[in-house]
Enzyme design. Sequence first.
Site, PDB file in Angstrom:
ATOM      1  N   PRO A   1      43.122 144.753 113.897  1.00 49.48           N
ATOM      2  CA  PRO A   1      44.554 145.060 113.793  1.00 49.48           C
ATOM      3  C   PRO A   1      45.033 144.839 112.357  1.00 49.48           C
ATOM      4  O   PRO A   1      44.585 143.897 111.688  1.00 49.48           O
ATOM      5  CB  PRO A   1      45.202 144.077 114.769  1.00 49.48           C
ATOM      6  CG  PRO A   1      44.213 142.987 114.946  1.00 49.48           C
ATOM      7  CD  PRO A   1      42.864 143.586 114.727  1.00 49.48           C
ATOM      8  N   HIS A   2      45.923 145.712 111.905  1.00 49.59           N
ATOM      9  CA  HIS A   2      46.401 145.600 110.530  1.00 49.59           C
ATOM     10  C   HIS A   2      47.791 146.201 110.398  1.00 49.59           C
ATOM     11  O   HIS A   2      48.225 146.985 111.238  1.00 49.59           O
ATOM     12  CB  HIS A   2      45.422 146.297 109.569  1.00 49.59           C
ATOM     13  CG  HIS A   2      45.234 147.747 109.890  1.00 49.59           C
ATOM     14  ND1 HIS A   2      44.396 148.175 110.902  1.00 49.59           N
ATOM     15  CD2 HIS A   2      45.775 148.852 109.350  1.00 49.59           C
ATOM     16  CE1 HIS A   2      44.426 149.493 110.969  1.00 49.59           C
ATOM     17  NE2 HIS A   2      45.261 149.930 110.031  1.00 49.59           N
ATOM     18  N   ALA A   3      48.466 145.800 109.332  1.00 48.64           N
ATOM     19  CA  ALA A   3      49.790 146.344 109.022  1.00 48.64           C
ATOM     20  C   ALA A   3      50.052 146.140 107.539  1.00 48.64           C
ATOM     21  O   ALA A   3      49.417 145.305 106.890  1.00 48.64           O
ATOM     22  CB  ALA A   3      50.862 145.646 109.859  1.00 48.64           C
TER      23      ALA A   3
END
Length: 166
Positions: free
Chosen positions: A65-67
């Site tokens: 997961p990344h942002a």
Amino acid sequence: MDLRSILSPEDVLTEFTAAEKTELLRELSGRAALTVAVDPQLVLSEILRHEELGSSGVGNGVAMPHARFRSLVSPYGVLARLKQPVEFAAIDGIPVDIVFLLLLPELPAVGQLQALACVARQLRNPEILLSFRKAPDAVQAYRAVIGPVEESPSCDAEIRNRTIGR
């Protein structure tokens, strides 16, 4: 980019427990937010927004997961080995037991892609995954992912400016 510029030994968690995906992402987002001085709710909402676009479960029990965040100047990661796998809607349908939460600066886009590629390269290596899963503690888990300093794989660029002082 060297994975050590994204991940420190203190940011590797073993025997992490979460009942389900949202709880897992909440806990990891909160931990990351404190370290990089970003609002924990903002980190969680951005991570969840990306998950709505498509699961970050990349297969073989791994999720990334990344942002992106305007306030960051370099990538930052938290790596967790779960005590019990959680359903993540991964591309291969296998529940996730390894999660690398990655916070990225908004710009430049090339740096974002290099950071993602660096993490993906390490976490798709079956030998690294096996060593990480078998590591008895966080220090050994970190070493399994990073490798010996003299043999540490480069991920094709350098990022040295961290958003936090270590």
